[in-house]
Design a protein around this motif. Structure first.
Motif, mmCIF file in Angstrom:
data_model
loop_
_atom_site.group_PDB
_atom_site.id
_atom_site.type_symbol
_atom_site.label_atom_id
_atom_site.label_comp_id
_atom_site.label_asym_id
_atom_site.label_seq_id
_atom_site.Cartn_x
_atom_site.Cartn_y
_atom_site.Cartn_z
ATOM 1 N N MET A 54 -17.109 114.338 0.469
ATOM 2 C CA MET A 54 -17.138 113.301 1.502
ATOM 3 C C MET A 54 -16.121 113.715 2.553
ATOM 4 S SD MET A 54 -16.330 109.260 1.416
ATOM 5 C CE MET A 54 -17.699 108.336 2.056
ATOM 6 N N LEU A 55 -16.561 113.715 3.801
ATOM 7 C CA LEU A 55 -15.683 114.007 4.921
ATOM 8 C C LEU A 55 -15.538 112.758 5.762
ATOM 9 C CD1 LEU A 55 -16.793 116.941 4.264
ATOM 10 C CD2 LEU A 55 -16.425 117.391 6.659
ATOM 11 N N VAL A 56 -14.329 112.484 6.191
ATOM 12 C CA VAL A 56 -14.097 111.450 7.186
ATOM 13 C C VAL A 56 -13.673 112.195 8.441
ATOM 14 C CG1 VAL A 56 -12.756 109.416 7.817
ATOM 15 C CG2 VAL A 56 -13.395 109.784 5.423
ATOM 16 N N LEU A 57 -14.400 111.972 9.519
ATOM 17 C CA LEU A 57 -14.122 112.662 10.770
ATOM 18 C C LEU A 57 -13.167 111.843 11.628
ATOM 19 C CD1 LEU A 57 -17.722 113.931 11.598
ATOM 20 C CD2 LEU A 57 -15.934 115.023 10.232
ATOM 21 N N ARG A 58 -12.582 112.488 12.621
ATOM 22 C CA ARG A 58 -11.613 111.808 13.492
ATOM 23 C C ARG A 58 -12.216 110.617 14.213
ATOM 24 N NH1 ARG A 58 -8.443 116.037 17.129
ATOM 25 N NH2 ARG A 58 -10.079 115.262 18.448
ATOM 26 N N ASP A 59 -13.506 110.631 14.477
ATOM 27 C CA ASP A 59 -14.128 109.503 15.172
ATOM 28 C C ASP A 59 -14.547 108.399 14.203
ATOM 29 O OD1 ASP A 59 -16.335 110.590 13.940
ATOM 30 O OD2 ASP A 59 -17.450 110.977 15.771
ATOM 31 N N GLY A 60 -14.232 108.551 12.906
ATOM 32 C CA GLY A 60 -14.500 107.503 11.936
ATOM 33 C C GLY A 60 -15.778 107.680 11.135
ATOM 34 N N ARG A 61 -16.612 108.645 11.508
ATOM 35 C CA ARG A 61 -17.852 108.837 10.756
ATOM 36 C C ARG A 61 -17.551 109.383 9.370
ATOM 37 N NH1 ARG A 61 -21.641 112.329 14.405
ATOM 38 N NH2 ARG A 61 -19.654 113.258 14.950
ATOM 39 N N LYS A 62 -18.399 109.022 8.414
ATOM 40 C CA LYS A 62 -18.252 109.474 7.037
ATOM 41 C C LYS A 62 -19.499 110.256 6.651
ATOM 42 C CE LYS A 62 -15.586 105.380 6.464
ATOM 43 N NZ LYS A 62 -15.595 105.128 7.893
ATOM 44 N N LEU A 63 -19.300 111.494 6.212
ATOM 45 C CA LEU A 63 -20.401 112.380 5.843
ATOM 46 C C LEU A 63 -20.291 112.750 4.375
ATOM 47 C CD1 LEU A 63 -20.251 114.853 8.865
ATOM 48 C CD2 LEU A 63 -21.720 112.854 8.625
ATOM 49 N N LEU A 64 -21.446 112.770 3.692
ATOM 50 C CA LEU A 64 -21.510 113.217 2.304
ATOM 51 C C LEU A 64 -22.470 114.392 2.258
ATOM 52 C CD1 LEU A 64 -21.905 109.674 1.855
ATOM 53 C CD2 LEU A 64 -20.721 110.658 -0.074
ATOM 54 N N GLY A 65 -22.088 115.470 1.570
ATOM 55 C CA GLY A 65 -22.981 116.607 1.485
ATOM 56 C C GLY A 65 -22.423 117.708 0.617
ATOM 57 N N VAL A 66 -23.184 118.781 0.523
ATOM 58 C CA VAL A 66 -22.804 119.953 -0.272
ATOM 59 C C VAL A 66 -22.244 120.994 0.690
ATOM 60 C CG1 VAL A 66 -23.652 121.779 -1.796
ATOM 61 C CG2 VAL A 66 -24.598 119.469 -1.965
ATOM 62 N N LEU A 67 -21.033 121.477 0.410
ATOM 63 C CA LEU A 67 -20.399 122.483 1.262
ATOM 64 C C LEU A 67 -21.088 123.820 1.046
ATOM 65 C CD1 LEU A 67 -18.132 123.237 3.228
ATOM 66 C CD2 LEU A 67 -16.681 123.661 1.235
#
Length: 179
Positions: A54-67
């Motif tokens: 799970m990544l939280v980006l500086r603009d607040g978006r949250k992404l889930l995925g396989v690196l």
């Protein structure tokens, strides 16, 4: 006298000519102290194909995925990516309903400087809803998210205008995220 006692000791305390104890290399840092982009190696799917992040980006978006891969600047490529939204919706009972939804995004390239937080997903708990949240319809959650974002931007502009009036000038674009 013993011949070993007659010889002066060296800097490490051993006597010249005496059998030296095996030397150890330089002290090693524990793995949790390894904080460069190379630490992502264990999280890359080439080595562990079931690893979800799970990544939280500086603009607040949250992404889930396989690196899938990364580079020396911590630019990341995620596959099977989903963007997750969390919202609080008003309910007739008075207490807000906490909703979330996942929107499939496919393959996603994230620039390293935009990553605020990166963490592993516990695969044993991945199928469970986040604590306190219920999965809602994508259209409803997305609409509430957009309304809340527009309200936040409106409040930010009001605060910036008040701060500019107080300081005697306009604070152009201070703190505003541009896309």
């Amino acid at each position: 006298m013993n011949p070993a006692e007659q010889q002066p000791p060296t800097q490490d305390g051993n006597v010249l000519g005496a059998a030296a104890a095996p030397t150890q290399g330089p002290p090693q840092l524990p793995p949790q102290m390894f904080t460069t982009a190379a630490q992502l190696l264990d999280l890359t799917d080439n080595f562990n194909p079931t690893e979800k992040l799970m990544l939280v980006l500086r603009d607040g978006r949250k992404l889930l995925g396989v690196l899938r891969t990364w580079d020396q600047f911590a630019n990341l490529v995620l596959t099977e990516t989903k963007e997750r939204y969390y919202v609080e919706a008003p309910s007739p009972a008075g207490s807000p309903r906490k909703l979330f939804c996942d929107i499939p995004r496919g393959t996603f390239l994230v620039r390293g400087e935009n990553v605020l937080l990166l963490g592993e997903i516990d695969l044993d708990r991945d199928d469970e809803d986040p604590p306190g949240y219920v999965e809602g319809p994508v259209e409803e959650v997305f609409e509430i998210q957009k309304r809340q974002e527009n309200e936040r931007k409106k409040n930010d502009k009001t605060k910036a205008r008040k701060a500019g009036d107080f300081w005697g000038g306009e604070l152009e674009g201070s703190g505003e995220v541009l896309f």
